[in-house]
Motif scaffolding. Structure first.
Motif, mmCIF file in Angstrom:
data_model
loop_
_atom_site.group_PDB
_atom_site.id
_atom_site.type_symbol
_atom_site.label_atom_id
_atom_site.label_comp_id
_atom_site.label_asym_id
_atom_site.label_seq_id
_atom_site.Cartn_x
_atom_site.Cartn_y
_atom_site.Cartn_z
ATOM 1 N N LEU A 68 9.370 11.079 11.693
ATOM 2 C CA LEU A 68 9.419 10.679 13.671
ATOM 3 C C LEU A 68 10.028 9.527 13.719
ATOM 4 O O LEU A 68 9.523 8.162 12.484
ATOM 5 N N TRP A 69 10.107 9.034 14.694
ATOM 6 C CA TRP A 69 10.656 7.636 15.015
ATOM 7 C C TRP A 69 9.081 6.788 14.867
ATOM 8 O O TRP A 69 8.637 6.861 15.954
ATOM 9 N N ALA A 70 9.454 5.140 14.596
ATOM 10 C CA ALA A 70 9.334 4.497 14.477
ATOM 11 C C ALA A 70 9.538 2.601 14.719
ATOM 12 O O ALA A 70 10.841 3.052 14.311
ATOM 13 N N ILE A 71 9.146 1.788 15.403
ATOM 14 C CA ILE A 71 9.441 0.339 15.844
ATOM 15 C C ILE A 71 8.738 -0.809 15.188
ATOM 16 O O ILE A 71 7.389 -0.676 14.617
ATOM 17 N N ASP A 72 9.843 -1.170 13.945
ATOM 18 C CA ASP A 72 8.791 -2.553 13.394
ATOM 19 C C ASP A 72 9.147 -3.704 13.983
ATOM 20 O O ASP A 72 10.660 -3.923 14.055
ATOM 21 N N SER A 73 8.324 -4.380 14.255
ATOM 22 C CA SER A 73 8.880 -5.768 14.590
ATOM 23 C C SER A 73 7.325 -7.036 13.812
ATOM 24 O O SER A 73 6.197 -6.247 13.909
ATOM 25 N N ALA A 104 9.290 5.514 2.296
ATOM 26 C CA ALA A 104 9.041 5.999 3.367
ATOM 27 C C ALA A 104 9.691 6.686 4.561
ATOM 28 O O ALA A 104 10.046 6.960 5.345
ATOM 29 N N VAL A 105 10.807 5.413 4.451
ATOM 30 C CA VAL A 105 12.064 4.966 5.815
ATOM 31 C C VAL A 105 12.837 6.257 5.314
ATOM 32 O O VAL A 105 13.648 6.468 3.979
ATOM 33 N N HIS A 106 13.720 6.644 6.497
ATOM 34 C CA HIS A 106 14.136 7.714 6.575
ATOM 35 C C HIS A 106 15.921 6.657 5.514
ATOM 36 O O HIS A 106 16.584 6.437 5.873
ATOM 37 N N LEU A 113 13.273 -3.673 14.696
ATOM 38 C CA LEU A 113 14.105 -2.693 14.757
ATOM 39 C C LEU A 113 13.293 -0.946 14.538
ATOM 40 O O LEU A 113 12.158 -1.012 14.334
ATOM 41 N N ASP A 114 14.596 0.210 15.397
ATOM 42 C CA ASP A 114 13.705 1.239 14.921
ATOM 43 C C ASP A 114 14.109 1.831 14.179
ATOM 44 O O ASP A 114 15.212 1.624 13.992
ATOM 45 N N TYR A 115 13.727 2.359 13.350
ATOM 46 C CA TYR A 115 13.862 3.569 12.568
ATOM 47 C C TYR A 115 12.976 5.104 12.185
ATOM 48 O O TYR A 115 11.649 4.748 12.409
ATOM 49 N N ARG A 116 13.467 5.749 11.642
ATOM 50 C CA ARG A 116 12.386 6.999 11.324
ATOM 51 C C ARG A 116 11.756 6.708 9.902
ATOM 52 O O ARG A 116 12.002 6.692 8.921
ATOM 53 N N LEU A 117 10.494 7.013 9.966
ATOM 54 C CA LEU A 117 9.527 6.768 8.972
ATOM 55 C C LEU A 117 9.145 8.399 8.769
ATOM 56 O O LEU A 117 8.893 9.391 9.741
ATOM 57 N N ARG A 118 9.026 8.687 8.145
ATOM 58 C CA ARG A 118 8.991 9.939 6.994
ATOM 59 C C ARG A 118 6.900 10.071 6.924
ATOM 60 O O ARG A 118 6.263 9.440 6.801
ATOM 61 N N HIS A 176 20.002 -0.281 6.215
ATOM 62 C CA HIS A 176 19.853 -1.274 7.267
ATOM 63 C C HIS A 176 18.595 -1.442 7.379
ATOM 64 O O HIS A 176 18.821 -2.944 7.509
ATOM 65 N N SER A 177 17.161 -0.905 7.694
ATOM 66 C CA SER A 177 16.229 -1.748 7.839
ATOM 67 C C SER A 177 15.834 -2.994 6.854
ATOM 68 O O SER A 177 15.622 -3.599 7.030
ATOM 69 N N GLY A 178 16.240 -2.852 5.738
ATOM 70 C CA GLY A 178 15.993 -3.328 4.365
ATOM 71 C C GLY A 178 16.970 -4.716 4.781
ATOM 72 O O GLY A 178 16.422 -5.595 4.331
ATOM 73 N N ALA A 179 18.211 -4.822 5.073
ATOM 74 C CA ALA A 179 19.310 -5.420 5.805
ATOM 75 C C ALA A 179 18.801 -6.117 6.027
ATOM 76 O O ALA A 179 18.746 -7.640 6.396
#
Length: 541
Positions: free
Chosen positions: A255-260, A218-220, A243-248, A226-229
């Protein structure tokens, strides 16, 4: 022999009573007889028969004889002594609804000839307290026996802890499913074992698609690797991450989301996995991007302003310098009474001064026009104008410059074309385009053409000069823009901007065609009647 048996029995009783686990010996003779009777009467499916005759289970339990129990059983059942537990009535006193279900399983084991059964159930002590127990029933298989040996462990504390954990997890899931953010949990390997309802609602993923490492789908695509790494590296180091990533989103938009997240540890410090949250920050990102865009547009506006002020200062000084020198020279000649010399050079000096004054006037006029355009105060004074005559007049004004620079102006003008235009604005447009042609096409002919119909008119200015680079064609009509450096050709970079604004104000268009090194052609199209002109005049009257 008798002495050996007595010693063995004593040893058995010592072990039996000394065990910490509850031990029972029960006589199921009456139960076995009852089951044989059912079989003889034709009952084949005992499970179904018991459903139809629920009272049989309690009757069977009351017929079981407790032969022996150890001291651990006395303590577990809160009995006054072993005698309170022994006999045929004690067992049914321990029953609660859950116990009935487990005893039904014992009956089925007997019916089917089983020899071992493990189950978890609940019963009540002789003082009425409910406890959870784990039972192991063993029936000797060497020969037919109706004796059953039972081992029973108190698991009340473990069950209470388990129920508390389940209730805590249920509360957590309920909270997570109704939280305004997306929550998730992983195991020690990094695989996702829980995603809140908000994740599935946002992404449109199913539980099968999202768990494990499926959430990365679901990540761009540009952010997923990069997010997985980052996540796996943090998992290996047992450290928090963000980390920040674009989420479908479910509709396919990213849309941009922040995952912590932070690592989870057990009571003994053992690593259990991660718990984290995903927050939609698209609005915040838009604000940040808009702020960055505005800041960039402002780093840029300030740069343009500074560049413009520098160029304007230089350009305004340029005509003033020779004008001042000529005036000083003439003043000296007059003071020194050099009359013949003064008269001889006066025409040439006056021509130079007139050119510089004209240039200065043009620069100041462009600045004033830009001010009017930017403030929305540009007004049209419409009147009947003969396009051919106007073009001829403007061309005549440049005749001196044309001859001086060896840049002939060749005009091809059709019959009279009259329209309702602003004469001053139209003159400015023709003058600006002709001035550029003479400047950038110096030494080559400049071609003027004009024509039209009763509805539309047009004029063009073509030179054979340096031309315009393809990448500059789209921006030369903007403020302070130019196709070449101001160091070589001067100017404020406002002439074409003002020209286009004037032409558009009269309902017209301006286009350019150019080949680098082969000159440029500017074409202006105008309606002979400016849209809205009649209505404007009626309102004014």
């Amino acid at each position: 022999m008798g002495g050996a048996e007595t010693a063995g029995d004593a040893r058995y009783q010592e072990l039996f009573n000394g065990a910490d686990v509850s031990l029972w010996e029960e006589d199921f003779t009456a139960v076995a007889s009852a089951l044989d009777g059912l079989r003889a009467s034709g009952v084949q499916d005992l499970r179904a028969w018991l459903v139809a005759h629920p009272g049989f289970v309690l009757e069977a339990a009351a017929s079981v004889k407790v032969v022996d129990v150890n001291e651990a059983t006395v303590r577990l059942l809160e009995a006054r002594g072993r005698d309170e537990v022994l006999g045929t009535l004690a067992l049914s006193r321990l029953f609660v609804p859950e116990t009935v279900k487990s005893f039904t399983a014992e009956l089925l084991m007997f019916w089917e000839g089983g020899t071992r059964l493990e189950l978890e159930t609940r019963l009540q002590t002789l003082r009425g307290r409910h406890i959870d127990v784990m039972l192991t029933l063993t029936r000797p298989a060497s020969e037919r026996s109706d004796r059953v040996f039972i081992t029973m462990r108190d698991v009340t504390a473990q069950k209470a802890s388990q129920r508390a954990l389940q209730e805590s997890e249920a509360r957590f899931r309920n909270m997570a499913d109704h939280a305004p953010v997306m929550l998730w949990m992983t195991d020690v390997t990094g695989r996702c074992v829980y995603l809140s309802r908000t994740w599935y609602e946002f992404t449109g993923q199913t539980e099968t698609e999202g768990l494990g490492f499926g959430w990365l789908k679901a990540v761009h695509p540009d952010d997923a690797e990069h997010s997985g790494a980052v996540f796996l590296d943090a998992n290996a180091r047992r450290s928090p991450f963000r980390l920040d990533y674009r989420l479908r989103r479910e509709d396919g938009a990213y849309l941009w989301a922040i995952d912590s997240a932070s690592p989870r540890f057990g009571p003994g410090g053992e690593f259990l996995g991660y718990i984290g949250s995903v927050i939609d920050i698209s609005e915040r990102k838009q604000v940040e991007q808009e702020r960055e865009r505005l800041l960039t547009a402002m780093d840029e506006a300030i740069r343009l302003r500074d560049d413009f002020l520098a160029v304007a200062s230089h350009e305004l000084k340029t005509p003033l310098t020779p004008l001042n020198l000529k005036l000083q020279t003439l003043a000296r000649a007059a003071l020194e009474r050099r009359g013949p010399e003064l008269l001889e050079r006066l025409p040439a000096d006056l021509a130079v001064m007139q050119r510089q004054v004209k240039r200065l006037s043009t620069l100041v006029g462009e600045l004033l026009d830009v001010t009017l355009i930017s403030s929305g105060q540009l007004r049209l004074e419409l009147e009947p104008v003969d396009l051919r005559a106007l073009v001829q007049e403007v061309a005549a004004r440049f005749e001196g410059e044309s001859q001086r620079t060896g840049t002939p102006i060749q005009a091809e003008l059709d019959a009279v074309v009259v329209g309702q235009w602003d004469r001053v604005r139209l003159e400015q447009a023709v003058s600006s385009l002709l001035s550029n042609a003479l400047k950038y096409g110096v030494g080559h002919p400049v071609y003027l053409q004009a024509g039209g119909t009763a509805e539309r008119a047009w004029f063009s200015v073509r030179d054979e000069g340096i031309g315009i680079p393809p990448e500059a064609v789209g921006r030369i009509f903007e403020k302070f823009e130019r196709a070449v450096s101001e160091r070589h050709y001067g100017g404020l970079g406002l002439g074409l901007y003002v020209t286009r604004q004037n032409v558009q104000a009269m309902g017209g268009t301006i286009d350019v065609r150019s080949t680098l090194g082969q000159g440029a052609t500017f074409v202006v199209h105008l309606p002979c009647q400016v849209p809205g002109a009649n209505a404007a005049r009626e309102m004014a009257s």
